[in-house]
Design a protein around this motif. Structure first.
Motif, PDB file in Angstrom:
ATOM      1  N   VAL A   1      -5.551  -2.973 -15.094  1.00  0.00           N
ATOM      2  CA  VAL A   1      -5.341  -3.584 -13.789  1.00  0.00           C
ATOM      3  C   VAL A   1      -4.032  -3.023 -13.237  1.00  0.00           C
ATOM      4  O   VAL A   1      -2.972  -3.199 -13.856  1.00  0.00           O
ATOM      5  N   CYS A   2      -4.104  -2.342 -12.100  1.00  0.00           N
ATOM      6  CA  CYS A   2      -2.964  -1.575 -11.572  1.00  0.00           C
ATOM      7  C   CYS A   2      -2.559  -2.123 -10.206  1.00  0.00           C
ATOM      8  O   CYS A   2      -3.351  -2.082  -9.252  1.00  0.00           O
ATOM      9  N   LEU A   3      -1.330  -2.634 -10.108  1.00  0.00           N
ATOM     10  CA  LEU A   3      -0.840  -3.253  -8.882  1.00  0.00           C
ATOM     11  C   LEU A   3       0.076  -2.298  -8.129  1.00  0.00           C
ATOM     12  O   LEU A   3       1.074  -1.818  -8.680  1.00  0.00           O
ATOM     13  N   HIS A   4      -0.253  -2.050  -6.878  1.00  0.00           N
ATOM     14  CA  HIS A   4       0.491  -1.090  -6.052  1.00  0.00           C
ATOM     15  C   HIS A   4       1.852  -1.628  -5.642  1.00  0.00           C
ATOM     16  O   HIS A   4       2.149  -2.828  -5.761  1.00  0.00           O
ATOM     17  N   GLY A   5       2.686  -0.742  -5.120  1.00  0.00           N
ATOM     18  CA  GLY A   5       3.998  -1.123  -4.623  1.00  0.00           C
ATOM     19  C   GLY A   5       3.926  -1.679  -3.214  1.00  0.00           C
ATOM     20  O   GLY A   5       2.869  -1.695  -2.569  1.00  0.00           O
ATOM     21  N   HIS A   6       5.051  -2.135  -2.694  1.00  0.00           N
ATOM     22  CA  HIS A   6       5.128  -2.683  -1.343  1.00  0.00           C
ATOM     23  C   HIS A   6       4.734  -1.619  -0.320  1.00  0.00           C
ATOM     24  O   HIS A   6       5.311  -0.525  -0.281  1.00  0.00           O
ATOM     25  N   ASP A   7       3.734  -1.936   0.494  1.00  0.00           N
ATOM     26  CA  ASP A   7       3.239  -1.029   1.540  1.00  0.00           C
ATOM     27  C   ASP A   7       2.652   0.273   0.996  1.00  0.00           C
ATOM     28  O   ASP A   7       2.459   1.224   1.750  1.00  0.00           O
TER      29      ASP A   7
ATOM     30  N   LEU B   1     -10.163   1.756 -14.246  1.00  0.00           N
ATOM     31  CA  LEU B   1      -8.932   1.447 -13.520  1.00  0.00           C
ATOM     32  C   LEU B   1      -9.272   0.540 -12.342  1.00  0.00           C
ATOM     33  O   LEU B   1     -10.037   0.909 -11.454  1.00  0.00           O
ATOM     34  N   LEU B   2      -8.704  -0.645 -12.338  1.00  0.00           N
ATOM     35  CA  LEU B   2      -8.934  -1.624 -11.286  1.00  0.00           C
ATOM     36  C   LEU B   2      -7.680  -1.704 -10.423  1.00  0.00           C
ATOM     37  O   LEU B   2      -6.606  -2.043 -10.923  1.00  0.00           O
ATOM     38  N   LEU B   3      -7.801  -1.379  -9.144  1.00  0.00           N
ATOM     39  CA  LEU B   3      -6.652  -1.349  -8.234  1.00  0.00           C
ATOM     40  C   LEU B   3      -6.837  -2.400  -7.144  1.00  0.00           C
ATOM     41  O   LEU B   3      -7.425  -2.131  -6.085  1.00  0.00           O
ATOM     42  N   PRO B   4      -6.379  -3.627  -7.358  1.00  0.00           N
ATOM     43  CA  PRO B   4      -6.477  -4.654  -6.315  1.00  0.00           C
ATOM     44  C   PRO B   4      -5.484  -4.360  -5.186  1.00  0.00           C
ATOM     45  O   PRO B   4      -4.385  -3.846  -5.420  1.00  0.00           O
ATOM     46  N   GLU B   5      -5.880  -4.715  -3.985  1.00  0.00           N
ATOM     47  CA  GLU B   5      -4.968  -4.612  -2.848  1.00  0.00           C
ATOM     48  C   GLU B   5      -4.386  -5.989  -2.559  1.00  0.00           C
ATOM     49  O   GLU B   5      -5.107  -6.995  -2.585  1.00  0.00           O
ATOM     50  N   ALA B   6      -3.089  -6.048  -2.305  1.00  0.00           N
ATOM     51  CA  ALA B   6      -2.449  -7.324  -1.988  1.00  0.00           C
ATOM     52  C   ALA B   6      -3.089  -7.949  -0.749  1.00  0.00           C
ATOM     53  O   ALA B   6      -3.693  -7.256   0.080  1.00  0.00           O
ATOM     54  N   LEU B   7      -2.965  -9.256  -0.620  1.00  0.00           N
ATOM     55  CA  LEU B   7      -3.682  -9.974   0.431  1.00  0.00           C
ATOM     56  C   LEU B   7      -3.056  -9.838   1.811  1.00  0.00           C
ATOM     57  O   LEU B   7      -3.737 -10.030   2.819  1.00  0.00           O
ATOM     58  N   SER B   8      -1.767  -9.540   1.888  1.00  0.00           N
ATOM     59  CA  SER B   8      -1.101  -9.434   3.196  1.00  0.00           C
ATOM     60  C   SER B   8      -1.175  -7.998   3.697  1.00  0.00           C
ATOM     61  O   SER B   8      -0.286  -7.181   3.455  1.00  0.00           O
ATOM     62  N   ARG B   9      -2.272  -7.672   4.395  1.00  0.00           N
ATOM     63  CA  ARG B   9      -2.515  -6.307   4.862  1.00  0.00           C
ATOM     64  C   ARG B   9      -1.984  -6.114   6.276  1.00  0.00           C
ATOM     65  O   ARG B   9      -2.005  -7.024   7.092  1.00  0.00           O
ATOM     66  N   HIS B  10      -1.550  -4.897   6.559  1.00  0.00           N
ATOM     67  CA  HIS B  10      -1.103  -4.558   7.904  1.00  0.00           C
ATOM     68  C   HIS B  10      -1.150  -3.048   8.076  1.00  0.00           C
ATOM     69  O   HIS B  10      -1.154  -2.293   7.098  1.00  0.00           O
ATOM     70  N   ALA B  11      -1.183  -2.602   9.310  1.00  0.00           N
ATOM     71  CA  ALA B  11      -1.238  -1.173   9.600  1.00  0.00           C
ATOM     72  C   ALA B  11       0.124  -0.528   9.378  1.00  0.00           C
ATOM     73  O   ALA B  11       1.165  -1.119   9.679  1.00  0.00           O
ATOM     74  N   LEU B  12       0.108   0.669   8.816  1.00  0.00           N
ATOM     75  CA  LEU B  12       1.333   1.441   8.634  1.00  0.00           C
ATOM     76  C   LEU B  12       1.485   2.435   9.780  1.00  0.00           C
ATOM     77  O   LEU B  12       0.484   2.936  10.302  1.00  0.00           O
ATOM     78  N   PRO B  13       2.714   2.718  10.183  1.00  0.00           N
ATOM     79  CA  PRO B  13       2.908   3.694  11.257  1.00  0.00           C
ATOM     80  C   PRO B  13       2.466   5.082  10.811  1.00  0.00           C
ATOM     81  O   PRO B  13       2.737   5.511   9.691  1.00  0.00           O
ATOM     82  N   THR B  14       1.772   5.778  11.686  1.00  0.00           N
ATOM     83  CA  THR B  14       1.336   7.157  11.419  1.00  0.00           C
ATOM     84  C   THR B  14       1.604   8.012  12.644  1.00  0.00           C
ATOM     85  O   THR B  14       1.735   7.499  13.761  1.00  0.00           O
ATOM     86  N   ALA B  15       1.698   9.305  12.428  1.00  0.00           N
ATOM     87  CA  ALA B  15       1.895  10.232  13.535  1.00  0.00           C
ATOM     88  C   ALA B  15       0.610  10.342  14.357  1.00  0.00           C
ATOM     89  O   ALA B  15      -0.485  10.064  13.865  1.00  0.00           O
ATOM     90  N   GLU B  16       0.756  10.744  15.584  1.00  0.00           N
ATOM     91  CA  GLU B  16      -0.400  10.875  16.475  1.00  0.00           C
ATOM     92  C   GLU B  16      -1.417  11.850  15.885  1.00  0.00           C
ATOM     93  O   GLU B  16      -1.070  12.937  15.426  1.00  0.00           O
ATOM     94  N   GLY B  17      -2.661  11.442  15.843  1.00  0.00           N
ATOM     95  CA  GLY B  17      -3.716  12.286  15.306  1.00  0.00           C
ATOM     96  C   GLY B  17      -3.981  12.090  13.828  1.00  0.00           C
ATOM     97  O   GLY B  17      -4.995  12.581  13.316  1.00  0.00           O
ATOM     98  N   GLU B  18      -3.103  11.392  13.132  1.00  0.00           N
ATOM     99  CA  GLU B  18      -3.316  11.147  11.710  1.00  0.00           C
ATOM    100  C   GLU B  18      -4.257   9.970  11.499  1.00  0.00           C
ATOM    101  O   GLU B  18      -4.365   9.083  12.345  1.00  0.00           O
ATOM    102  N   ALA B  19      -4.934   9.970  10.363  1.00  0.00           N
ATOM    103  CA  ALA B  19      -5.837   8.871  10.036  1.00  0.00           C
ATOM    104  C   ALA B  19      -5.032   7.593   9.824  1.00  0.00           C
ATOM    105  O   ALA B  19      -3.912   7.639   9.297  1.00  0.00           O
TER     106      ALA B  19
END
Length: 216
Positions: A29-35, A55-73
């Motif tokens: 069970v693998c927990l990701h870092g902040h953001d 490998l089980l990778l849960p995502e934390a419950l408080s989701r939000h969009a990360l800033p990306t450059a124009e044209g990026e996914a």
């Protein structure tokens, strides 16, 4: 004004590198870092992705969009806890990880060993979860661990079962001083836990540094 609380079901997301079944010999069970996007953590764990290891990778419950450059996914970040709702977030975290882990383990052979891996803030989340859960695990790995100031690190570590702990520290100087792990190692030893530390470069984590090998 004091915010009120209301408990409601949530739909969580996770990645599974491997499928539960009779061929699985070890679950992580693998927990990701902040953001940290789940895909980024998956890239760092690439060397661990073998047929015998799930490998089980849960995502934390408080989701939000990360800033990306124009044209990026678009990218999604998530946090395990917020400073002003720590206790509620930790309760939700434990219920979420208990349910997901039990569901996966139930579909693997009985007694399948469980390793818990936490990266950055995910290391603190892992410790708080393991200090309160009844789920049996084999060992804990903390990579570049960061404990937010709202979490009492020493008090959290005292609650951990007596299982081996591995601290993996990065030589990449873009991380905070805490990720070097010196204070954490001392705290682990002071509370009587068996702890080791290994240093790695940035990039996919080598199997040897994680105490793993190609065949689990």
């Amino acid at each position: 004004m004091i915010p009120l609380s209301f408990t409601t079901p949530r739909t969580a997301r996770y990645l599974s590198l491997g499928e539960p079944g009779p061929a699985i010999e070890h679950v992580w069970v693998c927990l990701h870092g902040h953001d940290q996007p789940m895909s980024d953590l998956a890239d760092q764990l690439l060397n661990l992705d073998t047929p015998e290891r799930l490998l089980l990778l849960p995502e934390a419950l408080s989701r939000h969009a990360l800033p990306t450059a124009e044209g990026e996914a678009p990218l999604t970040g998530a946090a395990w806890f917020a400073p002003d709702s720590l206790l509620a977030d930790l309760s939700d975290l434990s219920a979420y990880l208990d349910g997901l882990t039990n569901d996966v383990l139930a579909r693997c052979p009985p007694g399948t060993p469980l390793t818990v891996f936490g990266y950055g803030h995910g290391a603190a989340a892992a410790c708080r979860w393991l200090a309160s859960t009844s789920i049996d695990y084999t060992r804990l790995i903390m990579c570049a661990p960061v404990f937010p100031t709202e979490i009492d690190r020493r008090a959290t570590l005292v609650g951990l079962p007596e299982r081996p702990v591995l601290v993996v520290s990065t030589t990449n100087d873009t991380y905070t001083r805490e990720t070097i792990g010196e204070g954490l190692m001392q705290d682990l030893l002071d509370v009587g836990l068996s702890a080791q530390q290994r240093l790695v470069d940035s990039g996919p984590l080598p199997l040897a540094a994680l105490g793993a090998s190609a065949p689990v």
